[in-house]
Scaffold this motif. Structure first.
Motif, PDB file in Angstrom:
ATOM      1  N   GLY A   9       0.820  -1.200   0.000  1.00  0.00           N
ATOM      2  CA  GLY A   9       0.000   0.000   0.000  1.00  0.00           C
ATOM      3  C   GLY A   9       0.856   1.253   0.000  1.00  0.00           C
ATOM      4  O   GLY A   9       2.075   1.199   0.154  1.00  0.00           O
ATOM      5  N   GLY A  10       0.196   2.383  -0.167  1.00  0.00           N
ATOM      6  CA  GLY A  10       0.922   3.645  -0.169  1.00  0.00           C
ATOM      7  C   GLY A  10       0.046   4.775  -0.662  1.00  0.00           C
ATOM      8  O   GLY A  10      -1.167   4.615  -0.807  1.00  0.00           O
ATOM      9  N   SER A  11       0.691   5.893  -0.911  1.00  0.00           N
ATOM     10  CA  SER A  11      -0.004   7.082  -1.400  1.00  0.00           C
ATOM     11  C   SER A  11       0.403   7.344  -2.837  1.00  0.00           C
ATOM     12  O   SER A  11       1.603   7.393  -3.144  1.00  0.00           O
ATOM     13  CB  SER A  11       0.345   8.294  -0.527  1.00  0.00           C
ATOM     14  OG  SER A  11      -0.102   8.105   0.792  1.00  0.00           O
ATOM     15  N   VAL A  12      -0.591   7.491  -3.702  1.00  0.00           N
ATOM     16  CA  VAL A  12      -0.332   7.761  -5.116  1.00  0.00           C
ATOM     17  C   VAL A  12      -1.294   8.822  -5.606  1.00  0.00           C
ATOM     18  O   VAL A  12      -2.335   9.066  -4.987  1.00  0.00           O
ATOM     19  CB  VAL A  12      -0.479   6.484  -5.983  1.00  0.00           C
ATOM     20  CG1 VAL A  12       0.543   5.441  -5.590  1.00  0.00           C
ATOM     21  CG2 VAL A  12      -1.893   5.933  -5.900  1.00  0.00           C
ATOM     22  N   GLN A  13      -0.953   9.401  -6.728  1.00  0.00           N
ATOM     23  CA  GLN A  13      -1.866  10.340  -7.352  1.00  0.00           C
ATOM     24  C   GLN A  13      -2.848   9.589  -8.242  1.00  0.00           C
ATOM     25  O   GLN A  13      -2.576   8.460  -8.675  1.00  0.00           O
ATOM     26  CB  GLN A  13      -1.084  11.364  -8.172  1.00  0.00           C
ATOM     27  CG  GLN A  13      -0.273  12.329  -7.314  1.00  0.00           C
ATOM     28  CD  GLN A  13       0.291  13.477  -8.130  1.00  0.00           C
ATOM     29  OE1 GLN A  13       0.636  13.305  -9.295  1.00  0.00           O
ATOM     30  NE2 GLN A  13       0.388  14.656  -7.516  1.00  0.00           N
ATOM     31  N   ALA A  14      -3.963  10.207  -8.502  1.00  0.00           N
ATOM     32  CA  ALA A  14      -4.963   9.619  -9.382  1.00  0.00           C
ATOM     33  C   ALA A  14      -4.323   9.259 -10.720  1.00  0.00           C
ATOM     34  O   ALA A  14      -3.523  10.020 -11.252  1.00  0.00           O
ATOM     35  CB  ALA A  14      -6.114  10.588  -9.588  1.00  0.00           C
ATOM     36  N   GLY A  15      -4.693   8.087 -11.202  1.00  0.00           N
ATOM     37  CA  GLY A  15      -4.106   7.583 -12.430  1.00  0.00           C
ATOM     38  C   GLY A  15      -2.911   6.686 -12.215  1.00  0.00           C
ATOM     39  O   GLY A  15      -2.451   6.019 -13.155  1.00  0.00           O
ATOM     40  N   GLN A 116      -3.935  -8.036   8.248  1.00  0.00           N
ATOM     41  CA  GLN A 116      -4.088  -6.852   9.087  1.00  0.00           C
ATOM     42  C   GLN A 116      -4.405  -5.607   8.275  1.00  0.00           C
ATOM     43  O   GLN A 116      -4.790  -4.581   8.835  1.00  0.00           O
ATOM     44  CB  GLN A 116      -2.798  -6.624   9.903  1.00  0.00           C
ATOM     45  CG  GLN A 116      -1.680  -5.879   9.170  1.00  0.00           C
ATOM     46  CD  GLN A 116      -1.035  -6.683   8.056  1.00  0.00           C
ATOM     47  OE1 GLN A 116      -1.236  -7.894   7.931  1.00  0.00           O
ATOM     48  NE2 GLN A 116      -0.230  -6.002   7.227  1.00  0.00           N
ATOM     49  N   GLY A 117      -4.246  -5.688   6.966  1.00  0.00           N
ATOM     50  CA  GLY A 117      -4.591  -4.574   6.097  1.00  0.00           C
ATOM     51  C   GLY A 117      -3.407  -3.725   5.692  1.00  0.00           C
ATOM     52  O   GLY A 117      -2.390  -3.667   6.391  1.00  0.00           O
ATOM     53  N   THR A 118      -3.559  -3.079   4.547  1.00  0.00           N
ATOM     54  CA  THR A 118      -2.559  -2.128   4.067  1.00  0.00           C
ATOM     55  C   THR A 118      -3.307  -0.926   3.482  1.00  0.00           C
ATOM     56  O   THR A 118      -4.287  -1.089   2.752  1.00  0.00           O
ATOM     57  CB  THR A 118      -1.608  -2.779   3.032  1.00  0.00           C
ATOM     58  OG1 THR A 118      -0.577  -1.856   2.675  1.00  0.00           O
ATOM     59  CG2 THR A 118      -2.343  -3.219   1.770  1.00  0.00           C
ATOM     60  N   GLN A 119      -2.866   0.261   3.820  1.00  0.00           N
ATOM     61  CA  GLN A 119      -3.583   1.482   3.452  1.00  0.00           C
ATOM     62  C   GLN A 119      -3.228   1.921   2.041  1.00  0.00           C
ATOM     63  O   GLN A 119      -2.047   1.978   1.661  1.00  0.00           O
ATOM     64  CB  GLN A 119      -3.258   2.608   4.432  1.00  0.00           C
ATOM     65  CG  GLN A 119      -3.916   3.935   4.115  1.00  0.00           C
ATOM     66  CD  GLN A 119      -5.423   3.906   4.285  1.00  0.00           C
ATOM     67  OE1 GLN A 119      -5.937   3.273   5.207  1.00  0.00           O
ATOM     68  NE2 GLN A 119      -6.138   4.593   3.415  1.00  0.00           N
ATOM     69  N   VAL A 120      -4.250   2.246   1.275  1.00  0.00           N
ATOM     70  CA  VAL A 120      -4.083   2.830  -0.056  1.00  0.00           C
ATOM     71  C   VAL A 120      -4.749   4.198  -0.045  1.00  0.00           C
ATOM     72  O   VAL A 120      -5.921   4.315   0.300  1.00  0.00           O
ATOM     73  CB  VAL A 120      -4.715   1.944  -1.147  1.00  0.00           C
ATOM     74  CG1 VAL A 120      -4.716   2.661  -2.489  1.00  0.00           C
ATOM     75  CG2 VAL A 120      -3.967   0.619  -1.254  1.00  0.00           C
ATOM     76  N   THR A 121      -3.994   5.215  -0.403  1.00  0.00           N
ATOM     77  CA  THR A 121      -4.510   6.577  -0.451  1.00  0.00           C
ATOM     78  C   THR A 121      -4.249   7.146  -1.836  1.00  0.00           C
ATOM     79  O   THR A 121      -3.102   7.170  -2.295  1.00  0.00           O
ATOM     80  CB  THR A 121      -3.858   7.458   0.612  1.00  0.00           C
ATOM     81  OG1 THR A 121      -4.077   6.881   1.906  1.00  0.00           O
ATOM     82  CG2 THR A 121      -4.439   8.861   0.580  1.00  0.00           C
ATOM     83  N   VAL A 122      -5.309   7.596  -2.487  1.00  0.00           N
ATOM     84  CA  VAL A 122      -5.200   8.142  -3.835  1.00  0.00           C
ATOM     85  C   VAL A 122      -5.627   9.605  -3.787  1.00  0.00           C
ATOM     86  O   VAL A 122      -6.742   9.918  -3.406  1.00  0.00           O
ATOM     87  CB  VAL A 122      -6.075   7.370  -4.832  1.00  0.00           C
ATOM     88  CG1 VAL A 122      -5.850   7.897  -6.247  1.00  0.00           C
ATOM     89  CG2 VAL A 122      -5.771   5.879  -4.764  1.00  0.00           C
ATOM     90  N   SER A 123      -4.744  10.476  -4.186  1.00  0.00           N
ATOM     91  CA  SER A 123      -5.031  11.908  -4.164  1.00  0.00           C
ATOM     92  C   SER A 123      -5.367  12.390  -5.574  1.00  0.00           C
ATOM     93  O   SER A 123      -4.865  11.868  -6.569  1.00  0.00           O
ATOM     94  CB  SER A 123      -3.844  12.675  -3.611  1.00  0.00           C
ATOM     95  OG  SER A 123      -2.681  12.423  -4.392  1.00  0.00           O
ATOM     96  N   SER A 124      -6.209  13.400  -5.614  1.00  0.00           N
ATOM     97  CA  SER A 124      -6.639  13.937  -6.924  1.00  0.00           C
ATOM     98  C   SER A 124      -5.689  15.004  -7.424  1.00  0.00           C
ATOM     99  O   SER A 124      -4.819  15.474  -6.702  1.00  0.00           O
ATOM    100  CB  SER A 124      -8.056  14.505  -6.795  1.00  0.00           C
ATOM    101  OG  SER A 124      -8.079  15.511  -5.804  1.00  0.00           O
TER     102      SER A 124
END
Length: 124
Positions: A9-15, A116-124
């Protein structure tokens, strides 16, 4: 005792893209169904993609064409490749397994082994 550990998981931009991994230990021989699920804040957990031992795959309408579930039996690892990510994909992602059939049922209720889960965050 079966243990499932998600990563990727992690933080990515849209697309953008991410590949989630779910490593199982000890070795699990042909669980009935394997799947990826997600839960956003304030929402119920929902199925994203599931797979049967025969290799059949099933996807939620919201992710069809953008994600792919796969398994590497030699590594005892389940994957979720996610492409063209959208802000609405932001959630905690979990892998899970269960015995039985009817893997086309995407609901999480019948799954009894969870990571236990992994967070995915997608920013616009």
């Amino acid at each position: 005792q079966v243990q499932l550990v998600e990563s990727g998981g992690g933080s990515v931009q849209a697309g953008g893209s991410l590949r989630l991994s779910c490593a199982a230990s000890p070795y699990i021989y042909r669980p009935g169904c394997m799947g990826w699920f997600r839960q956003a804040p304030g929402k119920e957990r929902e199925g994203v993609a599931t797979m049967g031992t025969g290799g059949s795959t099933y996807y939620a309408d919201s992710v069809k064409g953008r994600v792919a579930i796969s398994v590497d039996n030699a590594k005892n690892t389940l994957y979720l490749q996610m492409n063209s990510l959208k802000p609405e994909d932001t959630a905690m992602y979990y892998c899970a397994i269960r015995g039985g059939t009817a893997c086309y049922v995407l609901g999480p209720e019948r799954y009894n082994k969870w990571g236990q889960g992994t967070q995915v965050t997608v920013s616009s």
